[in-house]
Design an enzyme around this catalytic site. Structure first.
Site, PDB file in Angstrom:
ATOM      1  N   SER A 182       0.858  -1.179   0.000  1.00  0.00           N
ATOM      2  CA  SER A 182       0.000   0.000   0.000  1.00  0.00           C
ATOM      3  C   SER A 182       0.898   1.234   0.000  1.00  0.00           C
ATOM      4  O   SER A 182       1.661   1.434   0.944  1.00  0.00           O
ATOM      5  CB  SER A 182      -0.876  -0.042   1.261  1.00  0.00           C
ATOM      6  OG  SER A 182      -1.560   1.174   1.439  1.00  0.00           O
ATOM      7  N   LYS A 193      -2.862   5.019  -2.490  1.00  0.00           N
ATOM      8  CA  LYS A 193      -3.764   5.886  -1.742  1.00  0.00           C
ATOM      9  C   LYS A 193      -4.147   7.034  -2.657  1.00  0.00           C
ATOM     10  O   LYS A 193      -3.288   7.582  -3.380  1.00  0.00           O
ATOM     11  CB  LYS A 193      -3.068   6.422  -0.488  1.00  0.00           C
ATOM     12  CG  LYS A 193      -2.805   5.361   0.568  1.00  0.00           C
ATOM     13  CD  LYS A 193      -4.083   4.927   1.261  1.00  0.00           C
ATOM     14  CE  LYS A 193      -3.773   4.003   2.416  1.00  0.00           C
ATOM     15  NZ  LYS A 193      -5.007   3.495   3.062  1.00  0.00           N
ATOM     16  N   GLU A 198     -11.168   1.059  -2.800  1.00  0.00           N
ATOM     17  CA  GLU A 198     -11.428   0.812  -1.385  1.00  0.00           C
ATOM     18  C   GLU A 198     -11.957   2.073  -0.708  1.00  0.00           C
ATOM     19  O   GLU A 198     -11.390   3.152  -0.883  1.00  0.00           O
ATOM     20  CB  GLU A 198     -10.106   0.354  -0.738  1.00  0.00           C
ATOM     21  CG  GLU A 198     -10.192  -0.041   0.722  1.00  0.00           C
ATOM     22  CD  GLU A 198      -8.840  -0.552   1.250  1.00  0.00           C
ATOM     23  OE1 GLU A 198      -7.959  -0.922   0.433  1.00  0.00           O
ATOM     24  OE2 GLU A 198      -8.664  -0.557   2.480  1.00  0.00           O
ATOM     25  N   GLY A 202      -4.007  -4.252   6.512  1.00  0.00           N
ATOM     26  CA  GLY A 202      -2.958  -4.056   7.504  1.00  0.00           C
ATOM     27  C   GLY A 202      -3.113  -2.677   8.095  1.00  0.00           C
ATOM     28  O   GLY A 202      -3.854  -1.836   7.573  1.00  0.00           O
ATOM     29  N   ASP A 215     -13.627  -1.014   3.864  1.00  0.00           N
ATOM     30  CA  ASP A 215     -12.626  -1.163   4.927  1.00  0.00           C
ATOM     31  C   ASP A 215     -13.234  -0.568   6.206  1.00  0.00           C
ATOM     32  O   ASP A 215     -13.867  -1.294   6.994  1.00  0.00           O
ATOM     33  CB  ASP A 215     -11.324  -0.457   4.491  1.00  0.00           C
ATOM     34  CG  ASP A 215     -10.252  -0.363   5.574  1.00  0.00           C
ATOM     35  OD1 ASP A 215     -10.480  -0.838   6.701  1.00  0.00           O
ATOM     36  OD2 ASP A 215      -9.157   0.196   5.311  1.00  0.00           O
ATOM     37  N   LYS A 275      -9.665  -6.423   8.459  1.00  0.00           N
ATOM     38  CA  LYS A 275      -8.529  -6.188   9.354  1.00  0.00           C
ATOM     39  C   LYS A 275      -8.924  -6.816  10.674  1.00  0.00           C
ATOM     40  O   LYS A 275      -9.905  -6.377  11.292  1.00  0.00           O
ATOM     41  CB  LYS A 275      -8.274  -4.688   9.538  1.00  0.00           C
ATOM     42  CG  LYS A 275      -7.751  -4.005   8.276  1.00  0.00           C
ATOM     43  CD  LYS A 275      -7.503  -2.527   8.505  1.00  0.00           C
ATOM     44  CE  LYS A 275      -7.018  -1.876   7.207  1.00  0.00           C
ATOM     45  NZ  LYS A 275      -7.056  -0.403   7.281  1.00  0.00           N
ATOM     46  N   LYS A 307      -1.333  -1.150  -4.209  1.00  0.00           N
ATOM     47  CA  LYS A 307      -2.469  -0.280  -3.852  1.00  0.00           C
ATOM     48  C   LYS A 307      -1.963   1.146  -3.746  1.00  0.00           C
ATOM     49  O   LYS A 307      -0.911   1.396  -3.152  1.00  0.00           O
ATOM     50  CB  LYS A 307      -3.041  -0.779  -2.523  1.00  0.00           C
ATOM     51  CG  LYS A 307      -3.937   0.167  -1.748  1.00  0.00           C
ATOM     52  CD  LYS A 307      -4.646  -0.600  -0.623  1.00  0.00           C
ATOM     53  CE  LYS A 307      -4.723   0.196   0.661  1.00  0.00           C
ATOM     54  NZ  LYS A 307      -5.376  -0.558   1.760  1.00  0.00           N
ATOM     55  N   ASP A 318      -7.208   3.294  -2.763  1.00  0.00           N
ATOM     56  CA  ASP A 318      -7.865   3.397  -1.446  1.00  0.00           C
ATOM     57  C   ASP A 318      -8.009   4.873  -1.100  1.00  0.00           C
ATOM     58  O   ASP A 318      -7.011   5.597  -1.009  1.00  0.00           O
ATOM     59  CB  ASP A 318      -7.014   2.670  -0.393  1.00  0.00           C
ATOM     60  CG  ASP A 318      -7.649   2.659   0.997  1.00  0.00           C
ATOM     61  OD1 ASP A 318      -8.762   3.201   1.168  1.00  0.00           O
ATOM     62  OD2 ASP A 318      -7.022   2.097   1.918  1.00  0.00           O
TER      63      ASP A 318
HETATM   64  O1  OSB Z   1      -6.781   2.191   4.902  1.00  0.00           O
HETATM   65  O2  OSB Z   1      -5.879   0.303   4.656  1.00  0.00           O
HETATM   66  C1  OSB Z   1      -5.860   1.437   5.138  1.00  0.00           C
HETATM   67  C2  OSB Z   1      -2.558   2.011   6.991  1.00  0.00           C
HETATM   68  C3  OSB Z   1      -2.999   2.707   8.086  1.00  0.00           C
HETATM   69  C4  OSB Z   1      -4.326   3.035   8.194  1.00  0.00           C
HETATM   70  C5  OSB Z   1      -5.226   2.641   7.194  1.00  0.00           C
HETATM   71  C6  OSB Z   1      -4.801   1.906   6.108  1.00  0.00           C
HETATM   72  C7  OSB Z   1      -3.430   1.627   5.982  1.00  0.00           C
HETATM   73  C8  OSB Z   1      -2.854   0.963   4.819  1.00  0.00           C
HETATM   74  C9  OSB Z   1      -1.492   0.310   4.980  1.00  0.00           C
HETATM   75  O3  OSB Z   1      -3.332   0.995   3.719  1.00  0.00           O
HETATM   76  C10 OSB Z   1      -1.583  -1.146   5.194  1.00  0.00           C
HETATM   77  C11 OSB Z   1      -0.261  -1.765   5.601  1.00  0.00           C
HETATM   78  O4  OSB Z   1       0.708  -1.671   4.846  1.00  0.00           O
HETATM   79  O5  OSB Z   1      -0.211  -2.349   6.706  1.00  0.00           O
HETATM   80 MG    MG Z   2      -8.125   1.092   3.672  1.00  0.00          MG
END
Ligand code: OSB
Ligand code: MG
Length: 386
Positions: free
Chosen positions: A153, A181, A231, A308, A256, A280, A179, A206
């Site tokens: 991500s 952001k 997402e 994660g 999520d 999660k 992924k 996401d």
């Molecule tokens: O939205 O999935 C999310 C990290 C912190 C808070 C929210 C998210 C995330 C990630 C990173 O997308 C996931 C990871 O690498 O553990």
């Molecule tokens: Mg997310």
């Protein structure tokens, strides 16, 4: 509305029948690990990983849990402080040795919400029990070993060239998917630039809830980039508007933040709000609730994957164990340790094999060894409760 998902029953993990041992020591430890790079999302930028760890000791055997709550309420409403409060005042008093995990979860049911606090305790108990039985956690949960798919991500970047550089770095490792952001003002052009440079990459986006239903036409432009999913485009507390947006988009939506438990998953499926769910374990109240959601989604033919929360190696190890369950058929956000931390608090680190898969660590419980000297080095606060 598709009523069948409101009624279908879901199997429960055999781990609910495991008995809780007498606890001889209970420690709550707050650690702060510097990230290799800050992680930026539409809601917040995190420069360090601050996490609450729960260490349980019984007859010399130690089990660990990691809470996914941040010190701030920007991803979810729970914070490390609310977790400490709920744990000490409401969850711990209901825990009795000899109880099964299932009985404990029932006794906790009057405590509404606070899934992150509950998951931390359930994590530590499951790890402790599996270690006492000298078997891996996935066996306690009822699943065989399997190799785990990987994904990365990438946080919001400063510019499109910086994003392309981040994707180049990520794809230098054999991740199964990437992924990105996104947020308002850093979306269509940005994803388009990545898609143009990587026509075949398995790619998703996401938004962490940055859009409203009024952006449906804008978001529809993402359909051109053949993303595997988008997402959480809309509010963290919404399901029904996602259903309306899903009817406007060809790309599957993935929820999520909106999914806190099995009830939310039933609502999302019944309303056809998404094609995918990001589970999660820390957000939905633990491994057992995660398995129930995965089982429901499997019956519904809806794909799930493990998200994660930039966890330390403890939380990441739980995410790996979870993905041995059937239904976790899409690559999740389980990345190599080195992309988060120079020094983690467990061994071995997560490393991708040449085919991009992650081999489960071999030890009992969550499989990894917690390096207590590293924990001590990164400790901000430690409270012995017992
Ligand atoms: O939205 O999935 C999310 C990290 C912190 C808070 C929210 C998210 C995330 C990630 C990173 O997308 C996931 C990871 O690498 O553990
Ligand atoms: Mg997310």
């Amino acid at each position: 509305m598709d009523q069948q998902f409101l009624h279908c029953s879901v199997p429960i993990s055999p781990a609910v029948d495991a008995h809780i041992p007498v606890l001889h020591r209970i420690d709550l430890i707050t650690v702060r690990l510097p990230f290799v790079k800050p992680f930026a999302t539409s809601v917040h930028t995190w420069a360090v990983k601050e996490a609450l760890l729960l260490r349980l000791e019984s007859d010399g055997v130690v089990g660990w849990g990691e809470c996914v709550a941040d010190p701030d309420p920007f991803y979810a409403s729970e914070t490390t402080q609310t977790v400490c409060h709920i744990f000490k005042e409401f969850l711990l008093p209901l825990l009795t040795p000899g109880q099964t995990i299932g009985e404990l979860l029932k006794r906790w049911s009057p405590v509404r919400g606070h899934g992150m606090a509950k998951a931390m305790v359930e994590n530590a108990l499951l790890d402790l029990i599996a270690r006492q039985q000298d078997r891996p956690l996935h066996a306690l949960l009822g699943f065989s070993e399997r190799r785990i798919q990987s994904g990365i991500s990438l946080g919001i970047q400063e510019s499109i060239p910086a994003l392309l550089e981040a994707v180049a770095e990520a794809t230098s490792r054999p991740y199964h998917r990437v992924k990105l952001k996104i947020m308002q003002g850093k979306d269509i052009e940005w994803v388009g630039a990545v898609r143009a440079a990587y026509p075949k990459l398995t790619l998703m986006a996401d938004a962490n809830g940055d859009y409203g239903l009024e952006h449906a036409t804008h978001l529809r432009q993402l359909d051109a980039f053949h993303l595997t999913m988008i997402e959480q485009p809309l509010s963290y507390s919404d399901i029904v508007q996602h259903a309306a947006l899903q009817r406007e988009l060809a790309t599957p939506l993935c929820l999520d933040e909106s999914i806190h438990n099995l009830d939310d998953a039933r609502s999302a499926l019944a309303l056809k709000a998404c094609g995918v769910i990001n589970i999660k374990q820390g957000r939905v109240g633990g491994m057992i609730e995660s398995l129930r959601i995965a089982a429901l989604c499997q019956q519904a033919g809806i794909a799930v994957w493990s998200g994660g929360m930039d966890e330390t190696g403890i939380g990441r190890a739980f995410n790996l164990q979870l993905q041995t369950a059937p239904g976790f058929n899409l690559p999740g956000d389980t990345s190599e340790t080195a992309r988060y931390f120079d020094q983690d608090i467990v061994a071995p680190s997560v490393v991708l094999a040449d085919d991009g898969f992650i081999d489960l660590p071999k030890g009992p419980g969550i499989g990894v060894t917690v390096l207590e000297d590293r924990v001590a080095r990164f400790t901000l606060a430690r409270e012995s409760i017992l």
